[in-house]
Scaffold this motif. Sequence first.
Motif, PDB file in Angstrom:
ATOM      1  N   VAL A   1       0.821  -1.216   0.000  1.00 49.19           N
ATOM      2  CA  VAL A   1       0.000   0.000   0.000  1.00 49.19           C
ATOM      3  C   VAL A   1       0.860   1.274   0.000  1.00 49.19           C
ATOM      4  CG1 VAL A   1      -1.756   1.308   1.233  1.00 49.19           C
ATOM      5  CG2 VAL A   1      -1.970  -1.168   1.020  1.00 49.19           C
ATOM      6  N   PRO A   2       1.855   1.430   0.884  1.00 50.83           N
ATOM      7  CA  PRO A   2       2.690   2.644   0.803  1.00 50.83           C
ATOM      8  C   PRO A   2       3.422   2.769  -0.533  1.00 50.83           C
ATOM      9  CG  PRO A   2       3.015   1.509   2.899  1.00 50.83           C
ATOM     10  CD  PRO A   2       2.236   0.580   2.023  1.00 50.83           C
TER      11      PRO A   2
ATOM     12  N   HIS B   1       0.846   3.938  -3.040  1.00 51.40           N
ATOM     13  CA  HIS B   1       0.369   5.288  -2.721  1.00 51.40           C
ATOM     14  C   HIS B   1       1.378   6.344  -3.151  1.00 51.40           C
ATOM     15  CE1 HIS B   1      -0.766   8.774  -0.211  1.00 51.40           C
ATOM     16  NE2 HIS B   1      -1.995   8.306  -0.375  1.00 51.40           N
ATOM     17  N   SER B   2       2.665   6.031  -3.067  1.00 45.06           N
ATOM     18  CA  SER B   2       3.698   6.995  -3.422  1.00 45.06           C
ATOM     19  C   SER B   2       3.890   7.116  -4.930  1.00 45.06           C
ATOM     20  CB  SER B   2       5.028   6.603  -2.770  1.00 45.06           C
ATOM     21  OG  SER B   2       5.495   5.364  -3.284  1.00 45.06           O
TER      22      SER B   2
ATOM     23  N   GLY C   1       1.123   6.298  -7.361  1.00 41.98           N
ATOM     24  CA  GLY C   1      -0.115   6.593  -8.059  1.00 41.98           C
ATOM     25  C   GLY C   1      -0.535   5.508  -9.027  1.00 41.98           C
TER      26      GLY C   1
ATOM     27  N   ILE D   1     -10.512   0.381   0.383  1.00 41.53           N
ATOM     28  CA  ILE D   1      -9.519   0.786  -0.606  1.00 41.53           C
ATOM     29  C   ILE D   1     -10.040   0.403  -1.991  1.00 41.53           C
ATOM     30  CG2 ILE D   1      -7.165   0.396  -1.423  1.00 41.53           C
ATOM     31  CD1 ILE D   1      -6.382  -0.141   1.481  1.00 41.53           C
TER      32      ILE D   1
ATOM     33  N   ALA E   1      -6.970   3.791  -5.090  1.00 42.18           N
ATOM     34  CA  ALA E   1      -7.521   5.057  -4.598  1.00 42.18           C
ATOM     35  C   ALA E   1      -8.185   4.817  -3.247  1.00 42.18           C
ATOM     36  CB  ALA E   1      -8.518   5.630  -5.601  1.00 42.18           C
ATOM     37  N   ASN E   2      -8.569   5.936  -2.608  1.00 38.12           N
ATOM     38  CA  ASN E   2      -9.249   5.910  -1.312  1.00 38.12           C
ATOM     39  C   ASN E   2      -8.376   5.270  -0.223  1.00 38.12           C
ATOM     40  OD1 ASN E   2     -11.515   6.712   0.166  1.00 38.12           O
ATOM     41  ND2 ASN E   2     -12.328   4.621   0.210  1.00 38.12           N
ATOM     42  N   ALA E   3      -7.068   5.521  -0.320  1.00 38.92           N
ATOM     43  CA  ALA E   3      -6.140   5.025   0.710  1.00 38.92           C
ATOM     44  C   ALA E   3      -5.311   6.169   1.269  1.00 38.92           C
ATOM     45  CB  ALA E   3      -5.237   3.939   0.128  1.00 38.92           C
ATOM     46  N   ASP E   4      -5.796   7.426   1.080  1.00 37.10           N
ATOM     47  CA  ASP E   4      -5.019   8.584   1.523  1.00 37.10           C
ATOM     48  C   ASP E   4      -4.801   8.603   3.026  1.00 37.10           C
ATOM     49  OD1 ASP E   4      -5.076   9.298  -1.102  1.00 37.10           O
ATOM     50  OD2 ASP E   4      -6.562  10.901  -0.886  1.00 37.10           O
TER      51      ASP E   4
ATOM     52  N   ALA F   1      -1.482   7.708   4.624  1.00 35.52           N
ATOM     53  CA  ALA F   1      -0.343   8.621   4.590  1.00 35.52           C
ATOM     54  C   ALA F   1      -0.394   9.657   5.710  1.00 35.52           C
ATOM     55  CB  ALA F   1      -0.288   9.334   3.238  1.00 35.52           C
TER      56      ALA F   1
END
Length: 330
Positions: free
Chosen positions: A22-23, A26-27, A29, A68, A84-87, A90
């Motif tokens: 996930v990280p 997320h970093s 995109g 997510i 998406a929807n994992a902001d 962070a």
Amino acid sequence: MSSPKPVVHAAREQVARLLALVPYLHSRGEVRLTDAAAALGVDPDQLDKDLRVLFMCGLPGGYPDDLINVDLDALEGDRIIRVANADYLARPVSFAPSEAAALVVALQALAQSAAPETRDVVRRTLAKFEAAGQTAAAERVHVEATPEPGSELVPVLQGAIDRGHQLELDYHVASRDEHSTRVVEPRAVTRVGDATYLDAWCHTAGGDRVFRLDRILRATELDTPVSEQAGDARDLGSGWFAGEGAATTVTVRLAPPAHWVTEYYPVTDTRPGPRGSLDVDLEVASEAWLRQLLFRVAPHASVVAPQEFAESFTAGAQAAVRLYTDPGVR
């Protein structure tokens, strides 16, 4: 003895992959499946399966906006990963005062009994709590952990492991209720459940063995280097591991007053028995040890199998009774 369940091991590995995945996503995109698999060191097909599990993960509640979002069309079509929807992952983690206090107290207790490398990680974590000003409530709580039996041997054991030296142990073999002296080639000191073990290759037994630290009476580092028999440390947490000697699976039926046996001794399987009893499987390396256990819990325990153990215990019990009932027996 029941075999380990590989599904547990696989699930644990999948959770570790998801925590790293996930990280990473997320970093970035958007990333190709093959590129992500190479970066994370996992097979692309396995990563595809992980993403389909990630699709069902998210915040408590389980509603669509809580989960997510993995773009399955892009994954199945162009083999591109979009998440998406994992902001919220962070965002910095914040704790309520009571949560921070509970964590700090737990870390303080852990620091007093942990291995040196773990203790260093715990202290760095405590320093972060202190820097964030979240230790005030916990500073009013005094934590003093009782040292785990055998923990004083960890520096000797770990020192021999780090220097690649053999160890001489005086060890209490609980399954035979006897002491033995043996030379071992240590691999690692590992915690499994509520006990800490030394994983080693034993010259006396001629094979892999684990030794509970609270049963090691003495440990002396030798000048002799370990051989290739020492090998790499094993994953003792993935299932039942080798015991202290050749063992026989014995099924014992425990009446309700003797159910405590399952909490005190390691059992490999349990099944409901008649009239509230419990049938348990024990790995027994000594018939004499089993006989002592059965005498302790009599009349609330009996041997179901194997038959020769049942007959041996019955004969032993009858001989013990004759010592009190037959005036001619001394």
